[in-house]
Write a protein that holds these residues in place. Structure first.
Motif, PDB file in Angstrom:
ATOM      1  N   PRO A   1       6.249  -8.012  12.009  1.00  0.00           N
ATOM      2  CA  PRO A   1       5.809  -6.807  11.778  1.00  0.00           C
ATOM      3  C   PRO A   1       5.923  -6.627  10.230  1.00  0.00           C
ATOM      4  O   PRO A   1       6.908  -6.798   9.602  1.00  0.00           O
ATOM      5  CB  PRO A   1       6.496  -5.797  12.521  1.00  0.00           C
ATOM      6  CG  PRO A   1       8.023  -6.572  12.933  1.00  0.00           C
ATOM      7  CD  PRO A   1       7.494  -8.057  12.995  1.00  0.00           C
ATOM      8  N   ILE A   2       4.924  -6.032   9.570  1.00  0.00           N
ATOM      9  CA  ILE A   2       4.954  -5.767   8.146  1.00  0.00           C
ATOM     10  C   ILE A   2       5.308  -4.288   7.993  1.00  0.00           C
ATOM     11  O   ILE A   2       6.259  -3.884   7.034  1.00  0.00           O
ATOM     12  CB  ILE A   2       3.455  -5.678   7.558  1.00  0.00           C
ATOM     13  CG1 ILE A   2       3.031  -7.243   7.676  1.00  0.00           C
ATOM     14  CG2 ILE A   2       3.513  -5.269   6.177  1.00  0.00           C
ATOM     15  CD1 ILE A   2       1.687  -7.331   7.262  1.00  0.00           C
ATOM     16  N   GLY A   3       4.979  -3.254   8.739  1.00  0.00           N
ATOM     17  CA  GLY A   3       5.289  -1.905   8.773  1.00  0.00           C
ATOM     18  C   GLY A   3       4.366  -1.104   9.391  1.00  0.00           C
ATOM     19  O   GLY A   3       3.763  -1.503  10.390  1.00  0.00           O
ATOM     20  N   VAL A   4       4.449   0.324   9.254  1.00  0.00           N
ATOM     21  CA  VAL A   4       3.298   1.315   9.892  1.00  0.00           C
ATOM     22  C   VAL A   4       2.542   1.950   8.550  1.00  0.00           C
ATOM     23  O   VAL A   4       3.044   2.295   7.779  1.00  0.00           O
ATOM     24  CB  VAL A   4       4.495   2.097  10.643  1.00  0.00           C
ATOM     25  CG1 VAL A   4       3.489   3.219  11.104  1.00  0.00           C
ATOM     26  CG2 VAL A   4       5.089   1.514  11.836  1.00  0.00           C
TER      27      VAL A   4
ATOM     28  N   LEU B   1       0.792  -1.071   0.170  1.00  0.00           N
ATOM     29  CA  LEU B   1      -0.083   0.041   0.201  1.00  0.00           C
ATOM     30  C   LEU B   1       0.791   1.408  -0.107  1.00  0.00           C
ATOM     31  O   LEU B   1       2.047   1.348   0.505  1.00  0.00           O
ATOM     32  CB  LEU B   1      -0.953   0.002   1.360  1.00  0.00           C
ATOM     33  CG  LEU B   1      -2.168  -1.087   1.160  1.00  0.00           C
ATOM     34  CD1 LEU B   1      -2.749  -1.118   2.732  1.00  0.00           C
ATOM     35  CD2 LEU B   1      -2.821  -0.796   0.246  1.00  0.00           C
ATOM     36  N   ASP B   2       0.323   2.145  -0.759  1.00  0.00           N
ATOM     37  CA  ASP B   2       1.074   3.564  -0.571  1.00  0.00           C
ATOM     38  C   ASP B   2       1.494   4.104   0.472  1.00  0.00           C
ATOM     39  O   ASP B   2       2.207   4.683   0.875  1.00  0.00           O
ATOM     40  CB  ASP B   2       0.335   4.608  -1.539  1.00  0.00           C
ATOM     41  CG  ASP B   2       0.258   4.169  -3.099  1.00  0.00           C
ATOM     42  OD1 ASP B   2       1.155   3.469  -3.404  1.00  0.00           O
ATOM     43  OD2 ASP B   2      -0.617   4.863  -3.611  1.00  0.00           O
ATOM     44  N   GLY B   3       0.433   3.686   1.707  1.00  0.00           N
ATOM     45  CA  GLY B   3       0.460   4.506   3.057  1.00  0.00           C
ATOM     46  C   GLY B   3       1.589   3.708   4.001  1.00  0.00           C
ATOM     47  O   GLY B   3       1.726   3.941   5.147  1.00  0.00           O
ATOM     48  N   THR B   4       1.834   2.346   3.464  1.00  0.00           N
ATOM     49  CA  THR B   4       2.586   1.460   4.479  1.00  0.00           C
ATOM     50  C   THR B   4       4.144   1.860   4.286  1.00  0.00           C
ATOM     51  O   THR B   4       4.724   1.881   3.216  1.00  0.00           O
ATOM     52  CB  THR B   4       2.284   0.114   4.198  1.00  0.00           C
ATOM     53  OG1 THR B   4       1.029  -0.165   4.245  1.00  0.00           O
ATOM     54  CG2 THR B   4       3.068  -0.752   5.071  1.00  0.00           C
ATOM     55  N   VAL B   5       4.692   2.076   5.331  1.00  0.00           N
ATOM     56  CA  VAL B   5       6.185   2.277   5.568  1.00  0.00           C
ATOM     57  C   VAL B   5       6.564   0.807   5.946  1.00  0.00           C
ATOM     58  O   VAL B   5       6.377   0.460   7.153  1.00  0.00           O
ATOM     59  CB  VAL B   5       6.653   3.477   6.470  1.00  0.00           C
ATOM     60  CG1 VAL B   5       8.264   3.500   6.215  1.00  0.00           C
ATOM     61  CG2 VAL B   5       5.993   4.720   5.737  1.00  0.00           C
ATOM     62  N   GLU B   6       7.392   0.034   5.104  1.00  0.00           N
ATOM     63  CA  GLU B   6       7.598  -1.069   5.616  1.00  0.00           C
ATOM     64  C   GLU B   6       8.969  -1.368   6.720  1.00  0.00           C
ATOM     65  O   GLU B   6       9.545  -0.389   6.926  1.00  0.00           O
ATOM     66  CB  GLU B   6       8.248  -1.872   4.491  1.00  0.00           C
ATOM     67  CG  GLU B   6       9.447  -1.557   3.708  1.00  0.00           C
ATOM     68  CD  GLU B   6       9.559  -2.513   2.324  1.00  0.00           C
ATOM     69  OE1 GLU B   6      10.481  -3.388   2.629  1.00  0.00           O
ATOM     70  OE2 GLU B   6       9.024  -2.281   1.301  1.00  0.00           O
TER      71      GLU B   6
END
Length: 373
Positions: A274-277, A241-246
């Motif tokens: 954890p995948i990201g934020v 996703l564009d909003g996910t910071v991995e």
């Protein structure tokens, strides 16, 4: 799955073993029954500590041996302007409550006397590891099942008595027997139809799902950061996703202009990572979470009473305890390891804050309870 106790029929040669070479070890490997008990106690002790201090699950639970929960609900109270001779109206908080379920679980470890006299320790150790893995699965599925179930648990079969109710998080009055009006916060007021189980058509978890989770929690005073769990089957799509910071990979050297999620890489149960934020949410891939589901909450620390789930334990216990002992219904005898079993007493309900948890189902516009595996 294999059922029944181990007996002498288990003492067979496996493919790749040389019968002649192993002949001298056929009857025993020198391991005493005391060693078996010591291994069993050490393994269960480590498992008890693991469940209590689990890096992720401890962020979502607290423990109690009490059967009931009581909490504040309803409209806000207010201050009145002071006058010289007047007395302010007496005010009080409105409360509601529910019960917590309680269940007992058994796992048989049947070994005959003749088998253990000639057993390979590797087989015994495998049985003990299988029992530990089964306990982990039972605990994990117990937690996940309550997160993705909108309706109530009821009845004697759940340890709730004839009329006791153990509800989920905030949901429409028609979906629960314990109506819940969240307390007002920040000028917001709510009704008994306030809903934290949200169904969305489309078949994919989007950036808006995380924004919506944040809005659901923040309007009740739960401030960032948040945790969200998703299925491993949705992990790749969420990561993209564009909003996910991995999260940074240990195998990659990143440039100075690369944004990466600041998540501690702590030791955790295999398969959970954890995948990201995304939108102040730390996203975790958790085995057993059904596809198309997500659940978000605010953690207040390991095993805090403000966490979403309340795990009820046997009376007198404040942390999970798994035991191994001779089954009380077995015939008594001189052999201490025959008819051994492992038991674990626990069940999962929602804690005192039914606003601290919100679930999403993104494969249909109508909510359906998720079935963890």
């Amino acid at each position: 799955m294999p059922l029944g106790p181990r007996d002498t029929s288990s003492l067979v040669m496996l493919t790749g073993w040389d019968a002649t070479e192993l002949k001298e070890f056929e009857l025993a490997d020198g391991t005493s029954f005391a060693n078996v008990l010591s291994m069993m106690n050490a393994g269960l002790g480590a498992l008890n500590a693991e469940l209590y201090a689990h890096p992720l699950f401890s962020k979502i639970v607290s423990y109690t041996d009490m059967p009931e929960v009581e909490y504040r609900v309803g409209t806000s109270t207010r201050f009145e302007q002071h006058t010289e001779y007047g007395l302010p109206d007496a005010q009080r908080a409105e409360t509601a409550g529910h019960m917590l379920p309680y269940l007992e679980w058994d796992y048989g470890l049947g070994w005959t006397y003749d088998y253990l006299k000639r057993a390979r320790m590797a087989q015994v150790a495998a049985d003990l590891r299988a029992a530990n893995d089964a306990a982990r699965d039972k605990y994990r599925i117990g937690l996940l099942s309550r997160l993705f179930k909108r309706g109530d648990d009821t009845g004697n079969s759940k340890g709730l008595g004839a009329t006791g109710i153990s509800p989920g998080f905030a949901t429409a009055a028609a979906a629960t027997g314990v109506d819940f009006v969240p307390p007002g916060f920040g000028g917001n007021t709510f009704t008994e139809d306030h809903e934290h189980y949200v169904a969305i058509a489309g078949g994919v978890i989007t950036d808006n799902v995380f924004a919506d989770i944040v809005a659901d929690l923040r309007e009740h005073g739960h401030e960032p950061t948040y945790d969200v769990i998703v299925s491993p089957l949705d992990a790749a799509a969420v990561k993209a996703l564009d909003g996910t910071v991995e999260v940074a990979s240990r195998l990659v050297r990143y440039g100075s202009d690369q944004d990466l999620a600041n998540i501690a890489q702590s030791s955790i149960t295999p398969g959970i990572y954890p995948i990201g934020v995304n939108n102040d949410c730390v996203i975790w891939s958790v085995p057993g979470v059904p596809r198309y589901y997500a659940f978000g909450w605010k953690s207040y620390g390991a095993n805090s009473a403000r966490n979403p789930l309340r795990v009820r334990l046997e009376k007198g216990r404040s942390r999970p305890q798994i035991y191994a002992m001779r089954h009380p219904n077995a015939n008594q005898g001189y052999f201490p390891l025959q008819n051994m079993y492992v038991f674990f007493n626990f069940a999962v309900g929602v804690g005192e804050d039914r606003t601290n948890g919100t679930a999403r189902y993104v494969n249909n516009a109508t909510w359906t309870d998720g079935q963890p595996s």
